[in-house]
Design an enzyme around this catalytic site. Structure first.
Site, PDB file in Angstrom:
ATOM      1  N   SER A 127       0.825  -1.208   0.000  1.00  0.00           N
ATOM      2  CA  SER A 127       0.000   0.000   0.000  1.00  0.00           C
ATOM      3  C   SER A 127       0.858   1.257   0.000  1.00  0.00           C
ATOM      4  O   SER A 127       1.943   1.277   0.578  1.00  0.00           O
ATOM      5  CB  SER A 127      -0.883  -0.011   1.253  1.00  0.00           C
ATOM      6  OG  SER A 127      -1.526   1.243   1.440  1.00  0.00           O
ATOM      7  N   TYR A 152      -1.861  -0.694  10.953  1.00  0.00           N
ATOM      8  CA  TYR A 152      -2.141  -1.333   9.650  1.00  0.00           C
ATOM      9  C   TYR A 152      -1.022  -0.974   8.661  1.00  0.00           C
ATOM     10  O   TYR A 152      -0.417  -1.848   8.047  1.00  0.00           O
ATOM     11  CB  TYR A 152      -3.498  -0.877   9.091  1.00  0.00           C
ATOM     12  CG  TYR A 152      -3.581  -1.080   7.602  1.00  0.00           C
ATOM     13  CD1 TYR A 152      -3.400  -0.005   6.724  1.00  0.00           C
ATOM     14  CD2 TYR A 152      -3.772  -2.338   7.061  1.00  0.00           C
ATOM     15  CE1 TYR A 152      -3.420  -0.204   5.352  1.00  0.00           C
ATOM     16  CE2 TYR A 152      -3.791  -2.538   5.683  1.00  0.00           C
ATOM     17  CZ  TYR A 152      -3.605  -1.451   4.834  1.00  0.00           C
ATOM     18  OH  TYR A 152      -3.611  -1.629   3.476  1.00  0.00           O
ATOM     19  N   LYS A 156       2.175  -3.283   6.696  1.00  0.00           N
ATOM     20  CA  LYS A 156       2.512  -3.342   5.259  1.00  0.00           C
ATOM     21  C   LYS A 156       4.010  -3.128   5.068  1.00  0.00           C
ATOM     22  O   LYS A 156       4.674  -3.823   4.309  1.00  0.00           O
ATOM     23  CB  LYS A 156       1.730  -2.283   4.475  1.00  0.00           C
ATOM     24  CG  LYS A 156       0.275  -2.609   4.276  1.00  0.00           C
ATOM     25  CD  LYS A 156       0.079  -3.926   3.528  1.00  0.00           C
ATOM     26  CE  LYS A 156      -1.379  -4.279   3.365  1.00  0.00           C
ATOM     27  NZ  LYS A 156      -1.577  -5.605   2.769  1.00  0.00           N
TER      28      LYS A 156
HETATM   29  C1  WQD Z   1      -9.951   8.939   1.169  1.00  0.00           C
HETATM   30  C2  WQD Z   1     -10.197  10.425   1.374  1.00  0.00           C
HETATM   31  C3  WQD Z   1     -10.588  11.131   3.642  1.00  0.00           C
HETATM   32  C4  WQD Z   1     -14.338   8.927   4.097  1.00  0.00           C
HETATM   33  C5  WQD Z   1      -7.021   4.151   3.329  1.00  0.00           C
HETATM   34  C6  WQD Z   1      -5.799   3.366   3.746  1.00  0.00           C
HETATM   35  C7  WQD Z   1      -5.093   2.843   2.529  1.00  0.00           C
HETATM   36  C8  WQD Z   1      -6.061   2.024   1.723  1.00  0.00           C
HETATM   37  C9  WQD Z   1      -7.242   2.909   1.312  1.00  0.00           C
HETATM   38  C10 WQD Z   1      -6.118  -0.334   2.300  1.00  0.00           C
HETATM   39  C11 WQD Z   1      -9.491  10.966   2.610  1.00  0.00           C
HETATM   40  C12 WQD Z   1     -11.825  11.345   2.771  1.00  0.00           C
HETATM   41  C13 WQD Z   1     -13.170   9.442   3.559  1.00  0.00           C
HETATM   42  C14 WQD Z   1     -15.384   9.806   4.473  1.00  0.00           C
HETATM   43  C15 WQD Z   1     -14.065  11.667   3.738  1.00  0.00           C
HETATM   44  N1  WQD Z   1      -6.545   0.928   2.482  1.00  0.00           N
HETATM   45  N2  WQD Z   1     -13.051  10.780   3.376  1.00  0.00           N
HETATM   46  N3  WQD Z   1     -15.206  11.147   4.275  1.00  0.00           N
HETATM   47  O1  WQD Z   1      -7.616   7.037   4.170  1.00  0.00           O
HETATM   48  O2  WQD Z   1      -6.803   7.631   1.807  1.00  0.00           O
HETATM   49  O3  WQD Z   1      -6.606   5.286   2.604  1.00  0.00           O
HETATM   50  O4  WQD Z   1      -7.860   3.362   2.525  1.00  0.00           O
HETATM   51  O5  WQD Z   1      -5.257  -0.726   1.568  1.00  0.00           O
HETATM   52  O6  WQD Z   1      -4.019   2.026   2.925  1.00  0.00           O
HETATM   53  O7  WQD Z   1      -4.920   4.228   4.442  1.00  0.00           O
HETATM   54  O8  WQD Z   1      -8.845   6.214   2.095  1.00  0.00           O
HETATM   55  O9  WQD Z   1     -11.191   6.218   1.420  1.00  0.00           O
HETATM   56  O10 WQD Z   1     -10.664   6.347   3.898  1.00  0.00           O
HETATM   57  O11 WQD Z   1     -10.224   8.312   2.427  1.00  0.00           O
HETATM   58  O12 WQD Z   1     -13.934  12.894   3.592  1.00  0.00           O
HETATM   59  O13 WQD Z   1     -16.473   9.397   4.983  1.00  0.00           O
HETATM   60  O14 WQD Z   1     -11.593  10.641   1.575  1.00  0.00           O
HETATM   61  O15 WQD Z   1     -10.384  12.250   4.471  1.00  0.00           O
HETATM   62  O16 WQD Z   1      -8.979  12.237   2.299  1.00  0.00           O
HETATM   63  P1  WQD Z   1      -7.445   6.667   2.730  1.00  0.00           P
HETATM   64  P2  WQD Z   1     -10.306   6.710   2.490  1.00  0.00           P
END
Ligand code: WQD
Length: 343
Positions: A127, A152, A156
């Site tokens: 990741s 997590y 990785k």
């Molecule tokens: C994306 C953006 C949030 C939800 C994580 C893991 C990564 C991978 C993918 C496994 C961010 C914003 C999100 C919401 C929001 N996982 N958001 N409201 O955190 O970039 O990555 O998931 O492999 O390893 O770290 O993904 O989809 O949670 O967030 O505003 O209800 O959307 O702030 O900027 P993230 P995400």
């Protein structure tokens, strides 16, 4: 190459199931091993509906080396793709022992069983989280791996080191680590997609569940970042494009094209897209209005990250190609398919 047998751990999961479809369509024989802790066996029916082929299935847990070893004894395996891991960032902060125990032991058992049974190739699901908040963007494979922002993310990074050091020490197998950016979307058939357990942490499933009415309102976690529209930026990679990258990585090893026994590739689009841009694009391509509000920042979020995928483009002959509009349309079609099953 065509006809080779691939063991896909975590193969009934989101990325595992999509990769299984691409492997079957590329002519591989697939065996899925999954403990069904975060997926459903019914996914096998859907894979069969899409490809006409039902992959062999073992309900096994990689942390149970003895029983998992059965799979290697009963099958001639040419390669492994290892997806099986716990992957909820927030949960990992609350339950680090579960994450270190599951994610590290699974990989160590798998490597041991591969060596015991002469399996020479593994693709590991890593990741972009290993980069933390890069100081320089886009992130390349040479970007420093910063202090993980969650257990997590740390698993990785440690698993990449376990794989690299094992290959260096024992020298009897090859490995490719694929560093995913943000996987989103669903198969064009709308028969497989992301099935989050409970309320989704990730953005796109939260959007689609809000749009279908399962959730009341999407919270945009902060619009006061130092970005053009103030919301965070990510590199959203279509799950089918991502799955094809696994086939390309496998072929590189099976066709003897690996230049080094351990290689790492960024799997992203190379484009940064903001949370608000995703929301607006989703509304536009699906012709709907989403209920959302701006709230405070989410703890642990990094401000902006997107990858430089040119090494994968060059060496794997792989490039993300699905337009964001199609990906967001597929995510919505999948959510509507799920709703039709609940009727
Ligand atoms: C994306 C953006 C949030 C939800 C994580 C893991 C990564 C991978 C993918 C496994 C961010 C914003 C999100 C919401 C929001 N996982 N958001 N409201 O955190 O970039 O990555 O998931 O492999 O390893 O770290 O993904 O989809 O949670 O967030 O505003 O209800 O959307 O702030 O900027 P993230 P995400």
């Amino acid at each position: 190459m065509k006809g080779d047998t691939v063991l896909v751990t975590g193969g009934t999961g989101y990325i595992g199931s999509h990769t299984t479809v691409e492997l079957i369509e590329a002519g591989f024989k697939v065996i899925i091993a999954d403990n069904l802790s975060n997926s459903k066996e019914g996914v096998l029916d859907d894979i069969e509906k899409i490809t006409g082929v039902r992959p062999a299935f073992y309900r096994e847990d990689c942390t149970d080396r003895k029983n998992f070893g059965k799979i290697f004894k009963e099958n001639g395996i040419d390669a492994v793709i290892h997806f099986a891991a716990s992957k909820a960032v927030g949960e990992s902060v609350r339950e680090p022992l579960k994450y270190y125990g599951n994610n590290l032991l699974s990989l160590m058992n798998l490597i041991g069983l591969m060596m015991e049974n002469g399996v020479g190739n593994i693709v590991f699901s890593s990741s972009c989280t290993v980069y933390g908040q890069p100081k320089v963007l886009p992130a390349t494979e040479e970007s420093p791996r910063l202090e993980a922002t969650s257990p997590y993310g740390n698993t990785k990074r440690i698993c990449e080191d376990i794989l690299r050091d094992s290959i260096t020490a024992y020298g009897n197998f090859r490995g490719i680590a694929l560093r995913y950016f943000n996987p989103i979307g669903a198969h064009p058939s709308a028969l497989i997609g992301e099935l989050p357990n409970g309320v989704p942490n990730n953005l796109v499933p939260y959007i689609t569940q809000t749009a279908i009415g399962k959730l009341e309102c999407l919270s945009i976690f902060g619009d006061d970042y130092d970005t053009p529209d103030g919301s965070c930026i990510r590199d959203y990679i279509d799950v089918v494009d991502l799955s094809k990258a696994h086939v390309a990585a496998l072929n590189r090893m099976l066709d003897g094209k690996s230049e080094k026994p351990y290689e790492v590739y960024n799997i992203g689009t190379g484009r940064g897209v903001s949370t608000l841009e995703i929301v607006k694009a989703f509304e536009k391509v699906n012709g709907l209005k989403l209920n959302y509000k701006i709230t405070g920042r989410r703890k642990g979020d990094i401000e902006a990250i997107w990858g430089d995928p040119s090494k994968a483009n060059r060496e794997l002959g792989w490039k993300a190609s699905r337009p964001l509009s199609e990906t967001l349309r597929s995510a919505w079609a999948w959510e509507k398919h799920l709703a039709s099953l609940e009727k």
